[in-house]
Design a protein around this motif. Structure first.
Motif, short mmCIF file in Angstrom:
data_model
loop_
_atom_site.label_atom_id
_atom_site.label_comp_id
_atom_site.label_asym_id
_atom_site.label_seq_id
_atom_site.Cartn_x
_atom_site.Cartn_y
_atom_site.Cartn_z
N GLY A 123 -3.49 11.20 3.37
CA GLY A 123 -3.27 10.36 4.54
C GLY A 123 -1.80 10.14 4.79
N GLY A 124 -1.46 9.88 6.05
CA GLY A 124 -0.06 9.72 6.41
C GLY A 124 0.30 8.37 6.97
N ALA A 125 -0.62 7.42 6.96
CA ALA A 125 -0.34 6.09 7.50
C ALA A 125 0.00 5.12 6.38
N ASN A 126 0.24 3.86 6.75
CA ASN A 126 0.69 2.87 5.77
C ASN A 126 -0.30 2.67 4.62
N SER A 127 -1.60 2.70 4.92
CA SER A 127 -2.58 2.46 3.85
C SER A 127 -2.46 3.52 2.77
N ALA A 128 -2.24 4.77 3.16
CA ALA A 128 -2.08 5.84 2.17
C ALA A 128 -0.78 5.66 1.39
N GLY A 129 0.29 5.30 2.08
CA GLY A 129 1.57 5.09 1.40
C GLY A 129 1.51 3.94 0.41
N GLN A 130 0.88 2.84 0.80
CA GLN A 130 0.74 1.71 -0.11
C GLN A 130 -0.08 2.08 -1.33
N ALA A 131 -1.14 2.85 -1.11
CA ALA A 131 -1.98 3.28 -2.23
C ALA A 131 -1.19 4.16 -3.19
N ALA A 132 -0.42 5.10 -2.65
CA ALA A 132 0.35 6.01 -3.49
C ALA A 132 1.36 5.25 -4.35
N LEU A 133 2.07 4.31 -3.76
CA LEU A 133 3.05 3.52 -4.52
C LEU A 133 2.36 2.68 -5.60
N PHE A 134 1.25 2.08 -5.25
CA PHE A 134 0.54 1.23 -6.20
C PHE A 134 0.05 2.04 -7.39
N LEU A 135 -0.56 3.18 -7.14
CA LEU A 135 -1.08 4.01 -8.23
C LEU A 135 0.06 4.55 -9.09
N ALA A 136 1.17 4.92 -8.47
CA ALA A 136 2.32 5.39 -9.22
C ALA A 136 2.89 4.28 -10.11
N SER A 137 2.84 3.04 -9.61
CA SER A 137 3.35 1.91 -10.40
C SER A 137 2.49 1.66 -11.63
N ARG A 138 1.26 2.15 -11.62
CA ARG A 138 0.35 2.00 -12.76
C ARG A 138 0.39 3.20 -13.70
N GLY A 139 1.29 4.14 -13.43
CA GLY A 139 1.50 5.24 -14.36
C GLY A 139 0.90 6.57 -13.97
N SER A 140 0.28 6.66 -12.80
CA SER A 140 -0.31 7.93 -12.36
C SER A 140 0.73 8.79 -11.64
N LEU A 141 0.66 10.09 -11.88
CA LEU A 141 1.42 11.04 -11.08
C LEU A 141 0.64 11.26 -9.79
N VAL A 142 1.27 10.98 -8.65
CA VAL A 142 0.56 10.96 -7.37
C VAL A 142 1.04 12.10 -6.48
N ASN A 143 0.09 12.90 -6.00
CA ASN A 143 0.36 13.87 -4.95
C ASN A 143 -0.11 13.28 -3.63
N GLN A 145 6.50 10.06 10.56
CA GLN A 145 5.89 10.09 11.88
C GLN A 145 4.90 8.95 12.09
N SER A 146 4.21 8.52 11.05
CA SER A 146 3.15 7.53 11.22
C SER A 146 3.20 6.42 10.16
N MET A 147 4.31 6.32 9.44
CA MET A 147 4.41 5.35 8.35
C MET A 147 5.65 4.49 8.54
N SER A 148 5.56 3.23 8.13
CA SER A 148 6.71 2.34 8.23
C SER A 148 7.90 2.91 7.46
N THR A 149 9.09 2.73 8.00
CA THR A 149 10.29 3.34 7.42
C THR A 149 10.51 2.88 5.98
N TYR A 150 10.33 1.57 5.72
CA TYR A 150 10.58 1.08 4.36
C TYR A 150 9.66 1.75 3.35
N LEU A 151 8.43 2.01 3.77
CA LEU A 151 7.45 2.62 2.89
C LEU A 151 7.78 4.09 2.65
N ALA A 152 8.14 4.78 3.71
CA ALA A 152 8.48 6.20 3.58
C ALA A 152 9.67 6.40 2.65
#
Length: 553
Positions: free
Chosen positions: A379-399, A409-416
């Motif tokens: 996913g390319g929107a904020n929900s996908a970006g938030q999920a990726a950061l959260f999972l990475a913070s718990r120790g997962s390697l995230v693709n 293109q579709s995500m908040s700048t701070y998140l990108a």
């Protein structure tokens, strides 16, 4: 019988009434003499009263089970009061209150208790906070009032876990292979085909569903109840906001949801752009607080409740029909049913969904199942970006897999920016998931990137955030746009004998039916805007009711 420690929960101490507040609250009740052994309310009761303790001592106990003895969770004495969140939620009683030492109590009946919450703001604040602390204490020390037994990667087990968490049910999850789970299964004569199992007080639910648990805990809707002023369909941010504003402004308000409170917002691991939370807040926590707020004002939530049809032809008000055959009439309806998650069109998706390796949320519960393991987020929107950061913070390697040329293109700048800089996140643009591999569990995902050959990457779980479609199939009588979202601001109701009235904000093509949040055409898909729309829809309901009163005056 074991003893109890001080009343605390999650590090918090329950607030207490001052002597003056105690006297004010006592004015709403009647004094009673109680004897040792008297039961003020018992596990399984569907309704109970609040008791102020003047001179007695009351133990609040978890009843004995087949595997555990009776346990005192906490005790109430002079100046205290009984009760916890089930007095607000309408859930069945989880614990028994029994008098240990005789004395005097003041019974504040359930109807009067609701009056107290509306009239005595300072007392209401103390009671609601104390109820919340006690619910956490029950979860910490008496979680077996609801026990869930199942395979950890079963989607049916996860559905029960998510339902219990979002509805604030004190519960304990036992993996089927654990020693406690095996003992419980043996004690009740249960076998593998009975999973998942839910044990609610003394009831054993085989192949349990959230609906089964709702019925056992008093959360299923009962059509013997009287008609209401406002029904809100959907308990996401828009629906919860509508419930808060409707109930707080005197409307008898009911919330119906096909799942549990929170909607898609509850799946967000971290919301950082919501006003008032500079450090961010999880969607689950935000919606939990909103639910307690709505319940405090008297709104009632029934979930899961699958609403199947709406009939607006009755002059007395719209009638909603549920899948179980129950009906509910209201003076007005707010549709806040949100949207359904879209699914990837890849082979074996349903198979791995059943195994729990394809998910549509990234909450704390989800993260626990894949800590340090590689995962894929689509996913390319904020929900996908938030999920990726959260999972990475718990120790997962995230693709992070994105079809477009850039996540900006579709995500908040701070998140990108954070994603691009995070060492545990690999952003893969112009890429799609085209296959899933594995046997009894997911081993990897097959990616197709523009201009390159397909390749497989290791992945324990696939998190999918590719958008959603509006949940409006059950509303054929309302005008929708080409994508199925409800149109508002248009009045097309030629069969209505009432004289034409101005079209109100958030009003659908039917005069007593409104829409708010993601289900509405033209809405901004953000939590803050959904909350605003829910509040705005209630303002329109009040205007509509005022117009009706004026027409009949």
């Amino acid at each position: 019988m074991s003893g109890a420690g001080p009343e605390t929960g999650a590090g918090a101490v329950a607030p207490a009434l001052s002597p003056e507040q105690f006297r004010r609250l006592a004015a709403y009740g009647e004094r009673e003499q109680v004897a040792a052994g008297d039961v003020l309310y018992a596990t399984g009761d569907r309704r109970y009263d609040l008791f102020l303790i003047e001179s007695a001592i009351v133990d609040v106990v978890r009843d004995a089970t087949g595997t555990e003895p009776e346990h005192v969770v906490y005790s109430r004495c002079h100046g205290d009061f009984t009760g916890e969140l089930s007095m607000l939620t309408g859930q069945s009683v989880f614990l028994t209150a029994r008098v240990r030492r005789p004395g005097t109590v003041v019974r504040v009946r359930a109807e009067s208790f609701r009056t107290v919450l509306g009239e005595q703001v300072d007392i209401a604040d103390v009671i609601v906070e104390a109820f919340s602390v006690r619910r956490r204490l029950i979860q910490d020390t008496a979680g077996s009032v609801l026990e869930i037994i199942g395979a950890p990667n079963s989607d049916r087990t996860r559905a029960l876990r998510a339902f219990a968490a979002r509805l604030l049910l004190p519960h304990l999850v036992l993996e089927v292979d654990s020693i406690p789970a095996q003992a419980l299964l043996a004690a009740h004569g249960l076998v593998a085909e009975d999973l998942p199992v839910a044990i609610v007080s003394d009831r054993v639910l085989r192949r349990a569903t959230p609906h089964d648990v709702a019925e056992a805990t008093g959360l299923a809707y009962d059509d013997s109840r009287h008609d209401v002023d406002l029904v809100v369909v959907g308990a996401g941010p828009a629906g919860l906001a509508a419930a808060v504003y409707g109930a707080s402004e005197g409307l008898v308000t009911v919330i119906l949801d096909s799942g549990a409170a929170g909607g898609q917002a509850a799946t967000s691991s971290r919301i950082e752009n919501y006003l008032g939370f500079p450090s961010g807040v999880s969607g689950e926590e935000l919606t939990r607080l909103a639910l307690v707020q709505a319940l405090k004002f008297g709104a009632q939530l029934y979930a899961p409740c699958d609403v199947m049809a709406l009939d607006a032809s009755d002059p007395a008000g719209p009638v909603l029909s549920a899948a179980d055959g129950t009906h509910l009439r209201a003076r007005a309806v707010i549709i806040a049913s949100g949207a359904r998650y879209r699914r990837l069109p890849v082979p074996r998706l349903a198979e791995f969904e059943q195994l729990g390796h394809v998910r549509y949320s990234a909450t704390e519960l989800d993260a626990r199942d894949c800590v340090t393991l590689p995962v894929t987020v689509v996913g390319g929107a904020n929900s996908a970006g938030q999920a990726a950061l959260f999972l990475a913070s718990r120790g997962s390697l995230v693709n992070l897999v994105v079809r477009g040329d850039s996540i900006r293109q579709s995500m908040s700048t701070y998140l990108a920016r954070r994603l691009e800089a995070h060492p545990m996140v690999q952003v893969r643009t112009r890429t799609q998931v085209v296959g899933l591999t594995g046997d009894d569990e997911l081993h990897g995902v097959v990616l197709r990137t523009t201009g390159t050959a397909d390749r497989e990457l290791r992945s324990h779980t696939l998190f999918c955030f590719i958008g959603a479609d509006p949940d409006t199939d059950w509303l054929p009588g309302l005008q929708r746009d080409a994508h199925g979202f409800l149109l508002t601001g248009t009045r097309v109701d030629p069969g209505d004998p009432a004289p034409p009235a101005p079209v109100l904000p958030f009003q659908t093509s039917l005069p007593r039916v409104f829409a708010a949040g993601d289900v509405r055409a033209g809405s901004v898909k953000r939590v803050a805007s959904a909350v605003g729309e829910g509040a705005g829809a209630v303002a329109s309901v009040h205007l509509m009711l005022a117009q009706q009163r004026g027409a009949t005056a």
